[in-house]
Motif scaffolding. Structure first.
Motif, mmCIF file in Angstrom:
data_model
loop_
_atom_site.group_PDB
_atom_site.id
_atom_site.type_symbol
_atom_site.label_atom_id
_atom_site.label_comp_id
_atom_site.label_asym_id
_atom_site.label_seq_id
_atom_site.Cartn_x
_atom_site.Cartn_y
_atom_site.Cartn_z
ATOM 1 N N PRO A 1 23.853 -21.681 6.332
ATOM 2 C CA PRO A 1 24.936 -22.521 6.853
ATOM 3 C C PRO A 1 25.661 -21.842 8.017
ATOM 4 O O PRO A 1 25.966 -20.659 7.957
ATOM 5 C CB PRO A 1 25.892 -22.680 5.659
ATOM 6 C CG PRO A 1 25.186 -22.123 4.480
ATOM 7 C CD PRO A 1 24.160 -21.157 4.995
ATOM 8 N N CYS A 2 25.921 -22.610 9.053
ATOM 9 C CA CYS A 2 26.652 -22.102 10.213
ATOM 10 C C CYS A 2 28.085 -21.766 9.804
ATOM 11 O O CYS A 2 28.760 -22.583 9.193
ATOM 12 C CB CYS A 2 26.643 -23.181 11.305
ATOM 13 S SG CYS A 2 27.850 -22.916 12.604
ATOM 14 N N PRO A 3 28.559 -20.564 10.118
ATOM 15 C CA PRO A 3 29.928 -20.184 9.708
ATOM 16 C C PRO A 3 31.002 -20.978 10.464
ATOM 17 O O PRO A 3 32.142 -21.023 10.034
ATOM 18 C CB PRO A 3 30.024 -18.694 10.038
ATOM 19 C CG PRO A 3 28.789 -18.321 10.742
ATOM 20 C CD PRO A 3 27.865 -19.482 10.810
ATOM 21 N N GLN A 4 30.624 -21.599 11.569
ATOM 22 C CA GLN A 4 31.611 -22.371 12.339
ATOM 23 C C GLN A 4 31.770 -23.789 11.792
ATOM 24 O O GLN A 4 32.884 -24.245 11.569
ATOM 25 C CB GLN A 4 31.198 -22.445 13.819
ATOM 26 C CG GLN A 4 30.915 -21.111 14.484
ATOM 27 C CD GLN A 4 32.124 -20.201 14.540
ATOM 28 O OE1 GLN A 4 33.269 -20.647 14.466
ATOM 29 N NE2 GLN A 4 31.879 -18.904 14.629
ATOM 30 N N CYS A 5 30.635 -24.497 11.609
ATOM 31 C CA CYS A 5 30.729 -25.919 11.251
ATOM 32 C C CYS A 5 30.094 -26.251 9.910
ATOM 33 O O CYS A 5 30.177 -27.372 9.438
ATOM 34 C CB CYS A 5 30.110 -26.777 12.352
ATOM 35 S SG CYS A 5 28.310 -26.727 12.379
ATOM 36 N N GLY A 6 29.409 -25.296 9.298
ATOM 37 C CA GLY A 6 28.848 -25.540 7.975
ATOM 38 C C GLY A 6 27.464 -26.184 7.978
ATOM 39 O O GLY A 6 26.806 -26.267 6.946
ATOM 40 N N ARG B 1 21.266 -19.389 15.550
ATOM 41 C CA ARG B 1 22.007 -20.343 16.357
ATOM 42 C C ARG B 1 22.095 -21.663 15.611
ATOM 43 O O ARG B 1 21.142 -22.077 14.957
ATOM 44 C CB ARG B 1 21.313 -20.564 17.707
ATOM 45 C CG ARG B 1 22.111 -21.473 18.650
ATOM 46 C CD ARG B 1 21.395 -21.709 19.966
ATOM 47 N NE ARG B 1 20.092 -22.295 19.752
ATOM 48 C CZ ARG B 1 18.939 -21.761 20.193
ATOM 49 N NH1 ARG B 1 18.950 -20.650 20.878
ATOM 50 N NH2 ARG B 1 17.791 -22.356 19.947
ATOM 51 N N CYS B 2 23.262 -22.282 15.722
ATOM 52 C CA CYS B 2 23.461 -23.581 15.088
ATOM 53 C C CYS B 2 23.026 -24.657 16.069
ATOM 54 O O CYS B 2 23.461 -24.674 17.217
ATOM 55 C CB CYS B 2 24.930 -23.745 14.712
ATOM 56 S SG CYS B 2 25.298 -25.383 14.086
ATOM 57 N N GLU B 3 22.149 -25.552 15.632
ATOM 58 C CA GLU B 3 21.653 -26.614 16.520
ATOM 59 C C GLU B 3 22.659 -27.754 16.649
ATOM 60 O O GLU B 3 22.531 -28.589 17.520
ATOM 61 C CB GLU B 3 20.323 -27.156 15.989
ATOM 62 C CG GLU B 3 19.213 -26.127 15.969
ATOM 63 C CD GLU B 3 18.590 -25.846 17.326
ATOM 64 O OE1 GLU B 3 19.261 -25.177 18.148
ATOM 65 O OE2 GLU B 3 17.455 -26.286 17.558
ATOM 66 N N ASP B 4 23.644 -27.797 15.733
ATOM 67 C CA ASP B 4 24.631 -28.874 15.824
ATOM 68 C C ASP B 4 25.811 -28.501 16.717
ATOM 69 O O ASP B 4 26.091 -29.181 17.688
ATOM 70 C CB ASP B 4 25.117 -29.265 14.423
ATOM 71 C CG ASP B 4 24.061 -30.102 13.708
ATOM 72 O OD1 ASP B 4 23.173 -30.636 14.405
ATOM 73 O OD2 ASP B 4 24.091 -30.194 12.465
ATOM 74 N N CYS B 5 26.482 -27.360 16.394
ATOM 75 C CA CYS B 5 27.626 -27.001 17.247
ATOM 76 C C CYS B 5 27.216 -26.054 18.377
ATOM 77 O O CYS B 5 28.038 -25.654 19.188
ATOM 78 C CB CYS B 5 28.773 -26.426 16.403
ATOM 79 S SG CYS B 5 28.493 -24.746 15.812
ATOM 80 N N LYS B 6 25.923 -25.703 18.400
ATOM 81 C CA LYS B 6 25.354 -24.894 19.490
ATOM 82 C C LYS B 6 25.868 -23.452 19.557
ATOM 83 O O LYS B 6 25.610 -22.757 20.530
ATOM 84 C CB LYS B 6 25.579 -25.568 20.867
ATOM 85 C CG LYS B 6 25.097 -27.005 20.956
ATOM 86 C CD LYS B 6 23.587 -27.088 20.801
ATOM 87 C CE LYS B 6 23.112 -28.545 20.898
ATOM 88 N NZ LYS B 6 21.749 -28.694 20.391
HETATM 89 ZN ZN LIG Z 1 27.572 -24.947 13.700
#
Ligand SMILES: [Zn+2]
Lengths: 250, 165
Positions: free
Chosen positions: B125-130, B150-155
């Motif tokens: 899970p991305c620590p920024q947006c989950g 790298r998070c593909e959603d919040c980049k």
């Molecule tokens: Zn994210």
């Protein structure tokens, strides 16, 4: 016994030391930022393991020996690393092939060393094996990517594998001290996992679509202290500070 | 539950003040680096273990412990032990929360860890947006103990603390 054990511990560590030094040369020079970070992190892991081995060897040797005198103040023929690890960083393909050949040996070796009757070696091995598991994954992935990549990457890695293959057999050929230590229950006879070693390399080369070299002649000598011409250059750089400013500390 | 029985209650608050030099939001206690801390005849004996063999922070941690204990009136001895080898399981629940808040994804179980690092599955899970729509960029990150994802959603790129067990 302590003297032989110390010599054995130093021989184990010398492979790590020289390879770590080679990898350190790549700091700021590797092919991409990610591989630069990875290779220098692997270097750091190996140096860390070297410190544990050398501290132990120094405690067995007593007298004036420290991890630093062992690392920096020996002459070339006192280093007992296998020839593979001193081979130069010719290009990225050579770096990866050398790493992959060493990592697979290293992992199999540590799996056995974990069962040493020597408590300290057992502890170092159990710690190091967790790190080396990541190294194996990194170098195997890259070997496959390069082999199964573009025509150019395939040709380059095939060449590197061909050139470095000649140094693989020394890793899994026992030196007298390895046999003695294995018989004592302390060390590992690397010939006990030779088939497994070549089996692992073969399966990765197959996946990478790189032909498995068929040569029957292999280089050896490092474990006896007889090195390739590259070794002198490595030591010159590695030992420079201690030779120029004896006893200097950080 | 944080299991901190191996640390003498008088020493715990002192050791909890000492930050990991590379991840300052984490105390060395939360990191699981302190293996034991005892008082014998009013002298403190602390055993620490490295996260990775080459962890350059260990010398600093040793010095920091000695300084903090001295300030609290204890003379001390700090010993580095290798066995049993450190595992990410020793990071306390509080430590995992602190990592996440700091922007570092805490270690997952070995199976999930392997899938993530080999790029087989998107699980961290991305620590920024989950979002778990995350991909591995590099198996090695800013320190030996982390990988870069790298998070593909919040980049956003982020560090993932690799599982070591
Ligand atoms: Zn994210």
């Amino acid at each position: 016994m302590n003297k032989t054990l110390a010599a054995y511990v130093i021989q184990i560590a010398d492979n790590n030391l020289i390879l770590a030094q080679r990898l350190g040369e790549l700091c700021g020079h590797a092919a991409t930022i990610e591989t630069d970070i990875a290779l220098t992190n692997i270097s750091l892991d190996l140096f860390g393991q070297v410190r544990s081995y050398f501290q132990y060897a120094a405690s067995l040797t007593g007298a004036e020996a420290t991890e630093d005198t062992i690392a920096f103040l020996r002459v070339e023929n006192e280093y007992k690393n296998a020839l593979l690890v001193e081979q130069p960083n010719t290009d990225f393909a050579y770096v990866i092939a050398r790493q992959c050949f060493y990592d697979h040996f290293h992992l199999l070796f540590l799996q056995k060393l974990q069962h040493s009757s020597d408590e300290t070696l057992r502890a170092i091995a159990s710690k190091a094996i967790k790190e080396v598991t990541y190294h194996v994954r990194f170098s195997s992935d890259w070997l496959i990517r390069l082999g199964d990549g573009t025509e150019e990457s395939h040709n380059k890695i095939t060449q590197a594998v061909q050139d470095l293959w000649v140094y693989t057999n020394e890793l899994v050929t026992a030196a007298p001290i390895e046999i003695e230590m294995a018989d004592a229950g302390i060390g590992v006879n690397p010939e006990s996992f030779r088939d497994e070693y070549y089996g692992a390399l073969t399966s990765i080369l197959n996946e990478a679509t790189i032909p498995v070299p068929e040569q029957k002649y292999f280089q050896k000598g490092g474990k006896q202290g007889i090195h390739t011409e590259h070794m002198g250059y490595i030591l010159t750089e590695m030992q420079y500070m201690q030779r120029t400013y004896p006893n200097m500390t950080w | 539950m944080d299991n901190l029985q191996h640390i003498a209650p008088e020493l715990l608050p002192i050791l909890k003040q000492i930050a990991d030099p590379e991840i300052p939001v984490l105390s060395i206690v939360d990191m699981g680096v302190v293996r034991s801390a005892r008082i014998i005849n009013s002298e403190a004996f602390v055993e620490i273990t490295p996260t990775y063999s080459g962890c350059p922070a260990m010398d600093v941690i040793g010095d920091d412990i000695k300084k903090a204990l001295e300030k609290a009136g204890f003379s001390s001895q700090v010993k580095l032990i290798l066995s049993p080898a450190w595992t990410t399981d020793w990071i306390t629940p509080h430590g995992r929360d602190a990592l996440l808040k700091y922007g570092i994804a805490p270690p997952m179980n070995p199976d999930a860890d392997k899938s993530a690092l080999l790029g087989n599955k998107k699980v961290v899970p991305c620590p920024q947006c989950g979002s778990t729509n995350t991909v591995m960029i590099s198996q090695f990150g800013s320190t030996a103990c982390k990988a870069l994802l790298r998070c593909e959603d919040c980049k956003e790129p982020f560090d993932y603390f690799k599982c070591l067990r």
